[in-house]
Scaffold this motif. Structure first.
Motif, PDB file in Angstrom:
ATOM      1  N   ARG A 195       0.800  -1.195  -0.052  1.00 28.42           N
ATOM      2  CA  ARG A 195      -0.028  -0.304   0.209  1.00 28.42           C
ATOM      3  C   ARG A 195       0.913   1.224  -0.069  1.00 28.42           C
ATOM      4  O   ARG A 195       2.109   1.083   0.551  1.00 28.42           O
ATOM      5  N   ILE A 196       0.429   2.306  -0.500  1.00 28.28           N
ATOM      6  CA  ILE A 196       1.058   3.496  -0.565  1.00 28.28           C
ATOM      7  C   ILE A 196       1.148   3.987   0.749  1.00 28.28           C
ATOM      8  O   ILE A 196       0.034   4.345   1.296  1.00 28.28           O
ATOM      9  N   ARG A 197       2.223   4.537   1.289  1.00 29.80           N
ATOM     10  CA  ARG A 197       2.432   5.151   2.661  1.00 29.80           C
ATOM     11  C   ARG A 197       2.670   6.642   2.326  1.00 29.80           C
ATOM     12  O   ARG A 197       2.245   7.612   3.040  1.00 29.80           O
ATOM     13  N   HIS A 198       3.347   7.097   1.339  1.00 32.34           N
ATOM     14  CA  HIS A 198       3.775   8.478   1.163  1.00 32.34           C
ATOM     15  C   HIS A 198       3.813   8.588  -0.482  1.00 32.34           C
ATOM     16  O   HIS A 198       4.330   7.796  -1.145  1.00 32.34           O
ATOM     17  N   LEU A 199       3.590   9.825  -0.820  1.00 32.01           N
ATOM     18  CA  LEU A 199       3.669  10.145  -2.425  1.00 32.01           C
ATOM     19  C   LEU A 199       4.013  11.467  -2.520  1.00 32.01           C
ATOM     20  O   LEU A 199       3.465  12.503  -1.902  1.00 32.01           O
ATOM     21  N   ASP A 200       5.313  11.718  -3.178  1.00 31.16           N
ATOM     22  CA  ASP A 200       5.628  12.824  -3.679  1.00 31.16           C
ATOM     23  C   ASP A 200       5.466  13.180  -5.139  1.00 31.16           C
ATOM     24  O   ASP A 200       6.169  12.528  -5.868  1.00 31.16           O
ATOM     25  N   LEU A 201       4.804  14.122  -5.320  1.00 32.41           N
ATOM     26  CA  LEU A 201       4.288  14.599  -6.927  1.00 32.41           C
ATOM     27  C   LEU A 201       4.893  15.848  -7.092  1.00 32.41           C
ATOM     28  O   LEU A 201       4.623  16.768  -6.417  1.00 32.41           O
ATOM     29  N   GLN A 202       5.573  15.928  -8.369  1.00 36.61           N
ATOM     30  CA  GLN A 202       6.068  16.924  -8.972  1.00 36.61           C
ATOM     31  C   GLN A 202       5.374  17.015 -10.495  1.00 36.61           C
ATOM     32  O   GLN A 202       5.520  16.297 -11.154  1.00 36.61           O
ATOM     33  N   ILE A 203       4.642  18.169 -10.670  1.00 30.42           N
ATOM     34  CA  ILE A 203       4.178  18.431 -12.064  1.00 30.42           C
ATOM     35  C   ILE A 203       4.608  19.951 -12.508  1.00 30.42           C
ATOM     36  O   ILE A 203       4.734  20.822 -12.010  1.00 30.42           O
ATOM     37  N   ASP A 204       5.190  19.659 -13.836  1.00 27.77           N
ATOM     38  CA  ASP A 204       5.477  20.841 -14.745  1.00 27.77           C
ATOM     39  C   ASP A 204       4.706  20.858 -15.848  1.00 27.77           C
ATOM     40  O   ASP A 204       4.232  20.029 -16.459  1.00 27.77           O
ATOM     41  N   VAL A 205       4.177  22.241 -16.168  1.00 27.98           N
ATOM     42  CA  VAL A 205       2.958  22.281 -17.160  1.00 27.98           C
ATOM     43  C   VAL A 205       3.515  22.861 -18.306  1.00 27.98           C
ATOM     44  O   VAL A 205       4.086  24.078 -18.024  1.00 27.98           O
TER      45      VAL A 205
END
Length: 65
Positions: free
Chosen positions: A16-26
Motif C-alpha cells: 500500500r502507498i504510505r507516502h507520495l511525492d508528486l511534482q508536476i510541470d505544465v
C-alpha cells in the motif's frame, strides 16, 4: 482478505502507498504535463509492482530498495 479490490484494479498484495511525492510541470505551449512521482510503500515488496499506465508515455522507472 482477497488480494484485489473488486472496485478497482488495485492489488493490495503488492503493498500500500504510505507516502507520495508528486511534482508536476505544465507546458502550456505543447499542451503537456511532465509529472514525476516518488512512491513509498508500507513495506518492501518482492516481485512485480503493477501500475496503471493506460494512455501514458513513461520515460523511465527506478526502484530503490
Amino acid at each position: 482478505m482477497p488480494g484485489t479490490d473488486p472496485h478497482s484494479h488495485a492489488d493490495l498484495t503488492q503493498g500500500r502507498i504510505r507516502h507520495l511525492d508528486l511534482q508536476i510541470d505544465v507546458d502550456f505551449a505543447m499542451r503537456r504535463l511532465h509529472i514525476g512521482v516518488e512512491v513509498l510503500l508500507d513495506r518492501q515488496v518482492h516481485g512485480p509492482l503493477d501500475l496503471d499506465t493506460r494512455d501514458l508515455e513513461i520515460a523511465s522507472v527506478e526502484a530503490r530498495g
